[in-house]
Design an enzyme around this catalytic site. Structure first.
Site, PDB file in Angstrom:
ATOM      1  N   HIS A 107     -20.495  -7.152  -5.003  1.00  0.00           N
ATOM      2  CA  HIS A 107     -20.658  -6.005  -5.328  1.00  0.00           C
ATOM      3  C   HIS A 107     -20.869  -5.576  -6.420  1.00  0.00           C
ATOM      4  O   HIS A 107     -21.937  -4.471  -6.109  1.00  0.00           O
ATOM      5  CB  HIS A 107     -19.074  -5.303  -4.660  1.00  0.00           C
ATOM      6  CG  HIS A 107     -19.247  -3.746  -4.604  1.00  0.00           C
ATOM      7  ND1 HIS A 107     -19.681  -3.445  -3.354  1.00  0.00           N
ATOM      8  CD2 HIS A 107     -18.725  -3.187  -4.916  1.00  0.00           C
ATOM      9  CE1 HIS A 107     -20.517  -2.095  -3.399  1.00  0.00           C
ATOM     10  NE2 HIS A 107     -19.492  -1.471  -4.167  1.00  0.00           N
TER      11      HIS A 107
ATOM     12  N   ASP B 177     -22.895   0.594  -3.628  1.00  0.00           N
ATOM     13  CA  ASP B 177     -22.146   1.174  -3.204  1.00  0.00           C
ATOM     14  C   ASP B 177     -21.912   2.945  -3.265  1.00  0.00           C
ATOM     15  O   ASP B 177     -23.309   2.594  -2.276  1.00  0.00           O
ATOM     16  CB  ASP B 177     -21.235   1.166  -4.131  1.00  0.00           C
ATOM     17  CG  ASP B 177     -19.579   1.633  -4.302  1.00  0.00           C
ATOM     18  OD1 ASP B 177     -19.178   1.125  -3.928  1.00  0.00           O
ATOM     19  OD2 ASP B 177     -19.212   2.981  -4.575  1.00  0.00           O
TER      20      ASP B 177
ATOM     21  N   TYR C 180     -14.719  10.530  -2.184  1.00  0.00           N
ATOM     22  CA  TYR C 180     -14.415   9.923  -0.944  1.00  0.00           C
ATOM     23  C   TYR C 180     -13.606  11.112  -0.039  1.00  0.00           C
ATOM     24  O   TYR C 180     -14.509  11.310   0.953  1.00  0.00           O
ATOM     25  CB  TYR C 180     -13.634   9.171  -0.689  1.00  0.00           C
ATOM     26  CG  TYR C 180     -14.005   7.871  -1.649  1.00  0.00           C
ATOM     27  CD1 TYR C 180     -14.627   7.117  -1.175  1.00  0.00           C
ATOM     28  CD2 TYR C 180     -14.417   7.173  -2.959  1.00  0.00           C
ATOM     29  CE1 TYR C 180     -14.731   5.234  -1.477  1.00  0.00           C
ATOM     30  CE2 TYR C 180     -14.181   6.059  -3.986  1.00  0.00           C
ATOM     31  CZ  TYR C 180     -15.086   5.191  -2.824  1.00  0.00           C
ATOM     32  OH  TYR C 180     -15.285   4.444  -3.376  1.00  0.00           O
TER      33      TYR C 180
END
Length: 424
Positions: free
Chosen positions: A389, A193, A326
């Site tokens: 993930h 990630d 982000y």
């Protein structure tokens, strides 16, 4: 070193009382019949978890368990930004010639992802329930690591950033300076990630220090004739396997059905942050959807979910600050000379930095191996039969084995990369 202080998690009683009050006042939306997971986190699941979090979950027990970790804080200053107090796990191995290893989490994870792997990586000795290393687990063939796992800035119990421009280069600088402060002039890294991007940025910016990185998130593109002619030829001549076709379907699903969160968090994190900061149910639903969709049928318990979400709720800078990474990474505030974009992190990184890749069938992008090999000098690669993930949480035994095998004396492609240490 005097600035490195032991850390104990201690959430005030008032914060626990406030959480219970907010949970008791929750309002829930209605739901379309038969929606299941197609529309997001199901109403029945969120109600069940909300009730458990309010009435049955014991944060103090979880806090006590987390405080068994070797936790510390220290001050790190990135160029152009205020000093931040950074929280981290640090377990020095008792083994001579152990390798300094930095483990970097992502979103919506935290330092909790390190809790299932730190002990076996730093002290590889046989224990009940561990992998079958046998009686000679501490023998030279099994590498050991000085294990470091920070809470990234604005996550967990690290302080947050209140100035524009704290992007990939700054997260990489924070982690790099932490390793130097701990006395590790050369080190290796592991991440998925955002941990993927941060460790890739460290490989790009600090190749004299970051000697190898292991990743557990697929990234890359089909090789082109101009950038990777040998891989492009192989790609043209080799049909995709059934597993690779399933992987591309998984990738298509994520792009079309599972990536809306990324657009929101990359464009208007402040607006979304009001819900995260005010409503624990909003935070729970937002993250729980990912815990379900992004794993390989992992059997989450109520306690696991509540602890995972509570770390966000009780985080030092609040449950909304983590979203801003982000925005910062997708907007160009920082110095163009040192900027590391997500696309740049995917490019081939040389400079002697070795690369290891672990593939999992329920990762968000599951790409053909030939696509991922264009990222650098790949010295280790393994396709695992399960996992998603949150690989360190779902399949810790797989990640431990993959990292050990990458740096093992026998057949490890990254054996001996840290100067002065022969790899175990």
């Amino acid at each position: 070193m005097t600035d490195i202080q032991p850390f104990t998690i201690s959430v005030p009683d008032s914060a626990l009382s406030d959480l219970k009050t907010r949970l008791s006042l929750a309002r829930f939306p209605d739901e379309i019949d038969g929606a299941e997971w197609d529309y997001g986190a199901p109403l029945a699941d969120v109600k069940r978890l909300t009730g458990y979090w309010k009435d049955k979950y014991d944060w103090r027990a979880a806090e006590t368990k987390l405080n068994e970790l070797p936790q510390f804080t220290t001050s790190i200053q990135c160029d152009g930004f205020d000093t931040l107090r950074i929280h981290f796990i640090h377990a020095r191995s008792s083994r001579k010639k152990a390798i300094p290893l930095l483990f970097v989490h992502g979103w919506p994870g935290s330092f909790i992802e390190a809790t299932k792997i730190w002990r076996q990586l730093s002290s590889p000795s046989p224990s009940p329930g561990s992998d079958d290393l046998g009686e000679d687990a501490a023998a030279a063939d099994v590498p050991a690591f000085h294990f470091v796992a920070p809470s990234l800035p604005s996550y967990g119990f690290s302080e947050g950033v209140n100035k524009k421009g704290f992007a990939l280069a700054q997260y990489a600088e924070t982690c790099h300076k932490l390793m130097l402060k701990l006395g590790y002039e050369e080190y290796v890294t592991q991440g998925g990630d955002w941990g993927y991007y941060v460790t890739r940025a460290m490989s790009l910016l600090y190749p004299r220090h970051c000697k190898a990185t292991h990743i557990n998130m697929d990234q890359g593109h089909a090789p082109s004739w101009t950038s990777h002619p040998a891989l492009a030829l192989q790609h043209a001549l080799t049909p995709y396997s059934d597993a690779e076709k399933r992987g591309l379907e998984r990738t298509k699903w994520f792009t079309e059905q599972g990536s809306g969160y990324r657009l929101l968090q990359s464009t208007k994190p402040q607006t979304l942050g009001y819900a995260m900061a005010d409503s624990p149910v909003a935070l729970l639903a937002w993250i729980y959807e990912k815990l379900h969709d992004w794993t390989d049928s992992y059997p989450w318990t109520e306690d696991e979910v509540c602890t995972w979400i509570s770390i966000y709720w009780f985080s030092t800078d609040g449950p909304a600050a983590n979203l801003r990474i982000y925005y910062e990474v997708t907007h160009q505030w920082d110095n163009p000379a040192t900027r590391v974009t997500r696309d740049r992190a995917l490019e081939y990184i040389g400079g002697g930095v070795k690369l290891g890749i672990s593939h999992a069938p329920k990762e968000l992008r599951v790409l053909p191996s030939i696509w991922t090999r264009g990222q650098g000098d790949v010295v280790f690669e393994r396709t695992n039969d399960s996992g998603g993930h949150f690989f360190a949480w779902e399949r810790p035994e797989y990640l431990i084995k993959d990292v050990r095998d990458m740096f093992a004396k026998k057949g490890g492609g990254a054996y001996g990369v840290v100067k002065g240490l022969d790899g175990y």
